[in-house]
Write an enzyme that holds these catalytic residues in place. Structure first.
Site, PDB file in Angstrom:
ATOM      1  CD  GLU A  42      -2.330  -4.404  14.324  1.00 32.22           C
ATOM      2  OE1 GLU A  42      -1.118  -4.112  14.121  1.00 32.22           O
ATOM      3  OE2 GLU A  42      -3.352  -3.463  14.515  1.00 32.22           O
ATOM      4  CD  GLU A  64       0.917   0.811  15.178  1.00 34.45           C
ATOM      5  OE1 GLU A  64      -0.349   1.084  15.619  1.00 34.45           O
ATOM      6  OE2 GLU A  64       0.925  -0.582  14.677  1.00 34.45           O
TER       7      GLU A  64
END
Length: 262
Positions: free
Chosen positions: A142, A239
């Site tokens: 990520e 998120e």
């Protein structure tokens, strides 16, 4: 249409962690993700998932001393053994909880250490991908923006994809967080289209503020349509930090579901 998973690290934070599973189910979520499962026993987490009819779709590899400010150890050549032990622990939890994907946070690196950090990261990802592949799991890398986490080593999609190409493991994919990408790159629709074949998981938040969709500048209605047209069949992790409470901030997903007859 896209399916949304509640990130329990960010949502329902007014509740103790294990109570967030029931809150997520009550809010209409069928899947959850969270940063780290390791503070809880596998049986307790499995019961929370089973009792509420939820699937766990993602958690992270151990990332060092999170409370102390560390944001990953995969780039640190002095911590190879710790990283490898963390891979084994992550596989243990993921297989016990039926979690198909595990994300790697690269960590914070000083600019002068970039070359050795990259080589270490490639070595560690190669090891992790091979171990996760044996368990039938996907590994994700990520990029994270350097405004929220100054010095984070992997911070752009192109950089992450170059590292992924060098590792050359079939189960290593890009975790594309729309919020982080907006901060660092912009041009979101084109970016998602360009990298789509190598994206293994999507996450969202609006910008600025990292709050729910509809609070900032990102045209999520358009992005969701485009993601759907591209044929994405995975989950999108929510998120974000609710602007007020989680429940008050879920109007965007209720509206989206109604518009699509879900």
């Amino acid at each position: 249409m896209p399916r949304f998973a509640a990130n329990l690290t960010m949502l329902f934070t007014e509740l103790p962690f294990l109570d967030r599973f029931a809150a997520a189910r009550k809010a209409g979520f069928e899947a959850v993700e969270f940063l780290f499962p390791y503070a809880f026993g596998r049986d307790a987490l499995k019961s929370a998932l089973t009792d509420n009819g939820l699937s766990l779709i993602l958690h992270n590899l151990p990332a060092g001393n999170w409370e102390g400010g560390e944001r990953g150890i995969a780039c640190d050549p002095a911590r190879r053994d710790e990283f490898r032990a963390g891979v084994a622990r992550a596989i243990d939890y993921a297989t016990a909880l039926g979690c198909p994907k595990v994300n790697c946070l690269a960590g914070i690196v000083a600019p002068e250490n970039a070359d050795i950090a990259r080589a270490t990261l490639i070595e560690n990802l190669t090891f992790a991908a091979a171990e996760l592949d044996k368990a039938g799991l996907m590994l994700l890398l990520e990029p994270v923006n350097t405004r929220d986490i100054p010095g984070f080593f992997v911070n752009r999609s192109a950089q992450a994809l170059a590292i992924i190409a060098d590792v050359d493991a079939p189960n290593l994919r890009l975790q594309y967080d729309i919020y982080h990408s907006q901060v660092m790159e912009g041009d979101l629709a084109r970016s998602i289209e360009t990298h789509f074949a190598r994206i293994g998981h999507l996450q969202l938040a609006d910008n600025p503020g990292r709050h729910e969709p509809g609070t900032g500048e990102i045209n999520y209605a358009y992005l969701f349509r485009r993601i759907d047209e591209l044929g994405y069949d995975g989950w999108i992790g929510c998120e974000y930090k609710p602007a007020t409470t989680t429940e008050a901030g879920l109007g965007w997903i209720d509206l989206y579901r109604k518009e699509h007859g879900a």
